[in-house]
Design a protein around this motif. Structure first.
Motif, short mmCIF file in Angstrom:
data_model
loop_
_atom_site.label_atom_id
_atom_site.label_comp_id
_atom_site.label_asym_id
_atom_site.label_seq_id
_atom_site.Cartn_x
_atom_site.Cartn_y
_atom_site.Cartn_z
N ASP A 61 0.81 -1.21 0.00
CA ASP A 61 0.00 0.00 0.00
C ASP A 61 0.85 1.27 0.00
N GLN A 62 2.15 1.13 0.24
CA GLN A 62 3.02 2.28 0.39
C GLN A 62 3.77 2.64 -0.88
N VAL A 63 3.88 1.68 -1.81
CA VAL A 63 4.67 1.90 -3.02
C VAL A 63 3.81 1.70 -4.25
N ALA A 64 4.30 2.19 -5.38
CA ALA A 64 3.71 1.92 -6.68
C ALA A 64 4.84 1.54 -7.63
N ILE A 65 4.54 0.66 -8.56
CA ILE A 65 5.59 0.06 -9.39
C ILE A 65 5.35 0.37 -10.86
N LEU A 66 6.43 0.72 -11.55
CA LEU A 66 6.43 0.89 -12.99
C LEU A 66 7.08 -0.34 -13.61
N SER A 101 17.06 8.21 -9.02
CA SER A 101 17.48 8.72 -7.72
C SER A 101 16.86 7.93 -6.57
N PRO A 102 17.67 7.46 -5.59
CA PRO A 102 17.13 6.80 -4.40
C PRO A 102 16.26 7.74 -3.56
N ILE A 107 13.48 1.32 -5.33
CA ILE A 107 14.33 0.57 -6.26
C ILE A 107 14.41 1.37 -7.55
N THR A 108 15.62 1.74 -7.95
CA THR A 108 15.82 2.58 -9.13
C THR A 108 15.87 1.72 -10.39
N ALA A 150 19.36 -5.44 -1.13
CA ALA A 150 19.25 -6.81 -1.63
C ALA A 150 17.92 -7.42 -1.21
N LEU A 151 17.49 -7.15 0.02
CA LEU A 151 16.21 -7.68 0.49
C LEU A 151 15.05 -7.03 -0.26
N ALA A 152 15.14 -5.72 -0.49
CA ALA A 152 14.09 -5.03 -1.24
C ALA A 152 13.97 -5.59 -2.65
N ARG A 153 15.10 -5.85 -3.30
CA ARG A 153 15.06 -6.40 -4.65
C ARG A 153 14.50 -7.82 -4.64
#
Length: 289
Positions: A61-66, A101-102, A107-108, A150-153
């Motif tokens: 709910d906190q992020v959106a992905i392209l 940009s971080p 994740i960039t 690494a965990l985020a990816r």
């Protein structure tokens, strides 16, 4: 300069060409129900497993992905995501801080290559891994926490091997920064976004003090939790599908005002691939006459 591609339907592609905006979506609304389940093969106490699930739900709910891809000529992608070869592929110049940009992205784009696998590696739930997960969550909210990249990816970029044909590259963007006000976010040209909505009618919300224009809903199912960022992306390439009729559209000529290369994909009769044919402004003039 790195050019990455996005597949569009006919109507969606026309709108994307006109706006030059990119849309990010919350992962809960993706077509794959296995999204963000890379850590679900967890080993540890039940209480920690419940915390893990809660944190992942909060991150959804906190992020959106392209979602982008490295290939503009994949026949399966054209069939699945581009109106069965009637739509568009748009090639974007992905350089610049909006995607790199971080400060703006969890994740960039330069670290967003999706990892495809047939198995889920067990995820050990211990104080160290839970602290790392919490750091990812805090960073997604905008706090100055040390995020385990690494965990985020692993969480956001891992998919089953059946999807490997997509050659996907993702950008995971922080939708809202909890350390900033909404006004501050919307005043930043690299943070401001809008959503596609329609006004609700009084009959749709009975027994409520109705004020026209105050109550809204997503424009349609495809626009649910879709965040369109106002930043204008440089467009370098445009591909028309093998069944495209866009050359006959009055808006076709305006595509060349973007100063990009425009191609038509034709079926190669001697192979299972496309032939790429570059179009010019003369083609636009020919179809107008």
């Amino acid at each position: 300069m790195t050019v990455l591609y996005k597949y569009y339907s006919y109507a969606g592609g026309k709108a994307a060409l006109k706006s030059q905006n990119l849309g990010f979506r919350k992962p809960e609304f993706f077509n794959d129900p296995f999204e963000l389940t890379a850590l679900s093969n967890s080993v540890g106490p039940i209480s920690k497993q419940e915390t893990l699930k809660r944190r992942i739900d909060q991150l959804k709910d906190q992020v959106a992905i392209l979602c982008l891809t490295r290939s503009a000529v994949n026949p399966l992608m054209w069939a699945h995501y581009a109106d069965q070869h009637q739509g568009f592929v748009i090639g974007y110049d992905t350089s610049g801080p909006f995607l790199n940009s971080p400060e703006y992205n969890l994740i960039t784009v330069d670290s967003g290559d999706v990892l495809y696998t047939n198995t889920k590696t067990p995820f050990a739930l211990n104080p160290e891994s839970m602290e790392a997960l919490n750091g990812v969550y805090q960073h997604a909210m905008g706090f100055e926490a040390a995020a385990d990249r690494a965990l985020a990816r692993r969480l956001f970029l891992t998919k089953h091997a059946s999807w490997v044909y997509e050659e996907e590259v993702r950008v995971v963007k922080k939708v809202l920064d909890w350390t900033r006000t909404v006004e501050e976010d919307q005043s930043d040209p690299l943070r401001s976004f809008y959503m596609l909505t329609r006004d609700l009618g009084a009959e749709e919300i009975p027994d409520v003090d109705f004020e026209p224009g105050y109550f809204v809903a997503p424009l349609n199912d495809n626009s649910r939790e879709l965040y369109l960022f106002n930043h204008k992306m440089p467009i370098r390439e445009v591909y028309l599908g093998a069944r495209s009729t866009f050359v006959n559209d009055p808006d076709f000529a305006s595509t060349f005002q973007l100063q990009c290369q425009v191609f038509r994909l034709d079926v190669n009769q001697t192979s299972w691939s496309f032939e790429k044919r570059q179009l010019t402004l003369d083609d636009a003039e020919a179809n107008r006459s």
